[in-house]
Enzyme design. Structure first.
Site, short mmCIF file in Angstrom:
data_model
loop_
_atom_site.label_atom_id
_atom_site.label_comp_id
_atom_site.label_asym_id
_atom_site.label_seq_id
_atom_site.Cartn_x
_atom_site.Cartn_y
_atom_site.Cartn_z
N CYS A 1 18.85 -5.48 -34.12
CA CYS A 1 17.63 -5.32 -33.34
C CYS A 1 16.51 -4.84 -34.27
O CYS A 1 16.78 -4.30 -35.33
CB CYS A 1 17.84 -4.27 -32.25
SG CYS A 1 19.14 -4.73 -31.10
N GLU B 1 34.80 -26.57 -44.89
CA GLU B 1 33.60 -25.75 -44.73
C GLU B 1 32.86 -25.60 -46.07
O GLU B 1 31.63 -25.69 -46.13
CB GLU B 1 33.99 -24.38 -44.14
CG GLU B 1 32.86 -23.38 -44.02
CD GLU B 1 31.66 -23.87 -43.21
OE1 GLU B 1 31.74 -24.91 -42.55
OE2 GLU B 1 30.62 -23.20 -43.30
N TRP C 1 18.27 -7.87 -29.87
CA TRP C 1 19.20 -8.99 -30.00
C TRP C 1 20.42 -8.51 -29.24
O TRP C 1 21.17 -7.66 -29.70
CB TRP C 1 19.50 -9.25 -31.48
CG TRP C 1 20.56 -10.27 -31.70
CD1 TRP C 1 21.91 -10.04 -31.81
CD2 TRP C 1 20.39 -11.67 -31.89
NE1 TRP C 1 22.56 -11.22 -32.03
CE2 TRP C 1 21.66 -12.22 -32.09
CE3 TRP C 1 19.28 -12.51 -31.90
CZ2 TRP C 1 21.85 -13.59 -32.30
CZ3 TRP C 1 19.49 -13.87 -32.12
CH2 TRP C 1 20.75 -14.39 -32.32
N GLU D 1 25.29 -29.86 -47.83
CA GLU D 1 24.16 -29.52 -46.97
C GLU D 1 23.00 -28.90 -47.75
O GLU D 1 21.84 -29.23 -47.52
CB GLU D 1 24.69 -28.52 -45.94
CG GLU D 1 23.79 -28.12 -44.85
CD GLU D 1 24.50 -27.17 -43.86
OE1 GLU D 1 24.02 -27.05 -42.75
OE2 GLU D 1 25.53 -26.54 -44.22
N LYS E 1 18.32 -25.94 -37.54
CA LYS E 1 19.26 -24.85 -37.28
C LYS E 1 20.02 -25.10 -35.99
O LYS E 1 21.21 -24.87 -35.90
CB LYS E 1 18.50 -23.52 -37.20
CG LYS E 1 19.39 -22.30 -36.98
CD LYS E 1 20.27 -22.04 -38.20
CE LYS E 1 21.26 -20.93 -38.00
NZ LYS E 1 22.40 -21.03 -38.93
N LYS F 1 28.98 -26.90 -46.99
CA LYS F 1 27.92 -26.06 -47.58
C LYS F 1 27.34 -26.76 -48.80
O LYS F 1 26.13 -26.80 -48.98
CB LYS F 1 28.46 -24.68 -48.01
CG LYS F 1 28.85 -23.73 -46.93
CD LYS F 1 27.73 -23.22 -46.06
CE LYS F 1 27.48 -24.10 -44.88
NZ LYS F 1 28.20 -23.90 -43.67
N HIS G 1 46.76 -40.59 -51.60
CA HIS G 1 46.65 -41.69 -50.64
C HIS G 1 45.27 -42.34 -50.68
O HIS G 1 44.89 -43.00 -49.72
CB HIS G 1 46.99 -41.17 -49.24
CG HIS G 1 48.37 -40.60 -49.17
ND1 HIS G 1 49.51 -41.37 -49.13
CD2 HIS G 1 48.81 -39.32 -49.22
CE1 HIS G 1 50.58 -40.59 -49.13
NE2 HIS G 1 50.18 -39.34 -49.19
N ARG H 1 13.63 -12.22 -37.75
CA ARG H 1 15.07 -11.99 -37.59
C ARG H 1 15.60 -12.47 -36.26
O ARG H 1 16.80 -12.48 -36.04
CB ARG H 1 15.36 -10.49 -37.72
CG ARG H 1 14.90 -9.99 -39.06
CD ARG H 1 15.08 -8.55 -39.25
NE ARG H 1 15.20 -7.81 -38.02
CZ ARG H 1 15.58 -6.56 -37.99
NH1 ARG H 1 15.93 -5.99 -39.09
NH2 ARG H 1 15.64 -5.92 -36.87
N ASN I 1 19.49 0.43 -32.23
CA ASN I 1 20.06 -0.74 -32.89
C ASN I 1 21.50 -0.40 -33.22
O ASN I 1 21.75 0.62 -33.86
CB ASN I 1 19.27 -1.04 -34.17
CG ASN I 1 19.88 -2.18 -34.98
OD1 ASN I 1 20.70 -2.95 -34.46
ND2 ASN I 1 19.49 -2.28 -36.22
N GLY I 2 22.45 -1.24 -32.79
CA GLY I 2 23.86 -0.97 -33.09
C GLY I 2 24.70 -1.10 -31.84
O GLY I 2 24.26 -1.67 -30.84
O1 M6R Z 1 24.83 -23.58 -33.30
P1 M6R Z 1 26.13 -24.28 -33.52
O2 M6R Z 1 27.18 -23.41 -34.09
O3 M6R Z 1 26.63 -24.98 -32.27
O4 M6R Z 1 25.79 -25.40 -34.57
C1 M6R Z 1 26.77 -26.32 -34.97
C2 M6R Z 1 26.35 -27.05 -36.23
O5 M6R Z 1 25.13 -27.72 -36.01
C3 M6R Z 1 26.19 -26.10 -37.42
O6 M6R Z 1 27.35 -25.38 -37.66
C4 M6R Z 1 25.84 -26.90 -38.67
O7 M6R Z 1 26.91 -27.70 -39.05
C5 M6R Z 1 25.42 -25.95 -39.80
N1 M6R Z 1 24.16 -26.36 -40.34
C6 M6R Z 1 26.40 -25.91 -40.91
O8 M6R Z 1 26.01 -25.05 -41.93
#
Ligand code: M6R
Length: 619
Positions: A12, A491, A84, A498, A614, A495, A514, A37, A110-111
């Site tokens: 927060c 994952e 938040w 991306e 995002k 990263k 394979h 934030r 906050n917390g």
């Molecule tokens: O908000 P969400 O967790 O539902 O979003 C899912 C994906 O769009 C999200 O994880 C996306 O793959 C990220 N940019 C990965 O870093």
């Protein structure tokens, strides 16, 4: 200096001002400076005649701004908060500040107060009633009850915080002592700004910089008393402590990121604190899991199958969930990409449970899949970071990941929190069903130390920077592993592509022969996750296959591994926890850092990678 010690997670936004300026204007400006934030509601308390006046609104800060037109500009003490939400939906009522029973004090927080339910019951027995669903209002009542004994405000706060368990930065003002702001801190950030004839406080440095660069970081278990003329700091025994201001040189943009160059790096570094927050209130003294908001025992005994539905990083967390549920609970579990699930005419057992994982809680495909399950009368559970989001609201039950706002498009800390919640959930079900062979208490002991292990994993950053120097021009990076490491490989690869725009090939290591092995030539890099001790021998063969074709091998493993490092060109060692899922989870931290530093060396736009958003709220 702050940067080196890590930066505590601020969920927060907190602001406070005492001095000659119009205080409401100042604290509102401070809140605006904390806007980056994220928040879901906001409020202000200021001294007005003989009263404390509180204004608060859910939603955008401008909603609160609309209420400020009639505020007199001769009010010289105010506190403000952007919330938040963690306990209670983001509504006007739940927004801070909150009053005590007698409306003598107003507080912002906050917390998370972990023992708020206990305290609430005790206060209710003494005749207190409450207006909100928040843990903060409970803290206000505890402080108010002490204050009603006729002690000074700082003494009431000092006595009250001895009764609070959990993380807090609390800021309190009183109707009677109209010249002071009292603040207390334990494990949530609070910084104080020292001005000329005025003083301020905030949860984060950017909210102080337009007013002063002389800052005091309030330590844990300390009480601060701010007046126009000065600052006093007391310990929990009431003993006064010396004040040690530091001078902040950062510009405002750098300060928003807590001194980090990018939000991504800040969020990666917040993970020890995220782990702490995510566990807060969910493990008890007997090493048992406490999940108040999930299904009751008979539901867990009835559920015959779990379907986990998510996108991107959240889908990768779901794969870890499947592995945990099947291994620990022998509960058949499938994981679906939301976009496939919604159009795939899935076969759904009426006794199944659908789990939706989402950081934002607004991802369009996940929401559509959720609505499909609801139409089919399937039980639904959300694992969501943003309280009040569509998925959080529409699921039958929701567990919040409590990772705090995630700003960088590439998800990092949310993944860690998602996997952690899935781990807690699996342990909770094992506990309820008394699964033979699963010892939740042993696991919980390891979870207690997990944030420290995460902090040690972050210490690998200097060697990761060296590695990134070597790798950042490579055209193709493989990410490979077996068992849980294979899920983390997906994952890590996401990263890298991306944010660094490097092509990746990710799969279980056993799949190399394979087909993908055909891509290995000189200059190609293969990153292996090797935290899963029982599968290391098998991995070594895969590593040799890469090296035989002049590829370069990086291994991420635990500090006790004597097998894979002997066959690797570069090794990154994380501290082992003794639990393979937790080790695999921690191994994502150096891999996030690797993607970050490769992207940085390649000059990429890290926090906002090209073509991506995002929150994907359209199909
Ligand atoms: O908000 P969400 O967790 O539902 O979003 C899912 C994906 O769009 C999200 O994880 C996306 O793959 C990220 N940019 C990965 O870093």
């Amino acid at each position: 200096m702050l940067r080196e010690g890590g930066y505590p997670l601020a969920v927060c936004g907190i602001a406070g001002y005492v001095g000659p300026r119009g205080s409401v204007e100042v604290v509102y400006d401070q809140l605006k400076r904390l806007e980056y934030r994220g928040y879901d509601s906001a409020g202000i308390a200021y001294l007005n005649g003989v009263d404390i006046k509180v204004l608060k609104r859910a939603g955008k800060l401008s909603n609160l701004g609309e209420l400020l037109g009639d505020v007199p500009n001769d009010t010289h003490l105010a506190i403000a908060h952007s919330r938040w939400a963690t306990h209670g939906a983001p509504t006007d009522l739940n927004a801070h500040p909150h009053f005590d029973r007698y409306e003598q004090v107003a507080i912002i927080h906050n917390g998370i107060i972990e023992n708020y339910l206990e305290l609430k019951e005790e206060l209710a027995r003494a005749g207190h009633s409450f207006h909100s669903e928040t843990d903060t209002e409970i803290a206000a009542h505890v402080i108010g009850a002490e204050y009603a004994q006729g002690v000074p405000l700082e003494e009431a706060v000092r006595r009250a915080v001895r009764r609070l368990r959990g993380a807090y930065a609390l800021v309190v003002i009183s109707r009677k002592e109209r010249e002071k702001i009292v603040a207390a801190r334990n494990a949530s950030p609070l910084v104080i700004g020292l001005g000329e004839g005025e003083n301020l406080l905030a949860s984060d440095i950017p909210a102080l910089l337009p007013y002063t660069r002389e800052v005091v970081i309030l330590e844990d278990d300390r009480i601060a008393v701010l007046t126009r003329e000065g600052l006093r700091i007391l310990d929990l025994d009431g003993k006064e402590e010396p004040i040690q201001p530091i001078h902040i040189e950062w510009d405002i943009a750098a300060a928003e990121k807590g001194g980090y160059e990018h939000f991504m790096l800040k969020e990666i570094n917040e993970q020890p604190e995220v782990i702490h927050q995510c566990l807060a209130g969910r493990i008890d003294e007997r090493n048992m899991i406490r999940f108040e908001q999930v299904f009751s025992e008979h539901v867990w005994n009835e559920v015959d199958r779990v379907n986990i539905i998510a996108c991107g990083t959240a889908y990768h967390a779901g794969l870890m969930g499947k592995a945990l549920f099947e291994k620990m609970l022998r509960l058949p579990t499938d994981v679906f990409h939301s976009s496939e699930f919604r159009y795939g005419d899935p076969v759904l057992s009426p006794k199944s449970l659908a789990i939706f994982i989402s950081q934002s809680g607004e991802t369009a495909d996940s929401l559509a899949a959720l609505r499909l399950c609801k139409d089919r009368r399937i039980r639904t559970l959300g694992i969501v970071n943003v309280i009040g989001s569509s998925i959080a609201r529409e699921c039958d039950r929701t567990i919040l990941t409590q990772a705090g706002p995630e700003i960088c498009v590439a998800s990092t800390k949310a993944y860690t929190a998602q996997v952690l919640v899935l781990t807690l959930l699996a342990l909770h079900i094992a506990q309820v069903k008394e699964m033979p062979g699963v010892r939740p208490a042993e696991y919980v002991k390891a979870l207690r130390g997990l944030h420290e292990h995460a902090a040690r994993a972050l210490e690998l950053e200097p060697s990761i920077i060296d590695l990134a120097e070597r790798l950042h021009r490579t055209p193709l990076i493989f990410f490979l592993g077996r068992g849980p490491d294979a899920h983390v490989a997906l994952e890590a690869a996401l990263k890298m592509k991306e944010i660094a725009y490097i092509a990746t090939q990710e799969s279980p290591a056993g799949e190399m022969k394979h087909g993908p092995l055909a891509l290995v030539t000189e200059g190609v890099v293969a990153v292996f996750g090797a935290t899963c001790a029982s599968l290391r021998d098998k991995l070594v063969s895969n590593m040799r296959e890469v090296q035989a074709r002049e590829g370069e091998v990086v291994v991420v493993t635990t500090d006790d591994d004597t097998i894979t490092p002997t066959s690797a060109d570069h090794t990154l060692r994380i501290p082992g926890t003794g639990f393979e899922f937790l080790d695999a989870l921690l191994s994502v931290i150096p891999l996030q850092l690797l993607a970050y530093h490769v992207a940085r060396l390649r000059g990429c736009e890290i926090d906002q990678p090209r073509n991506l958003a995002k929150s994907v709220t359209v199909e």
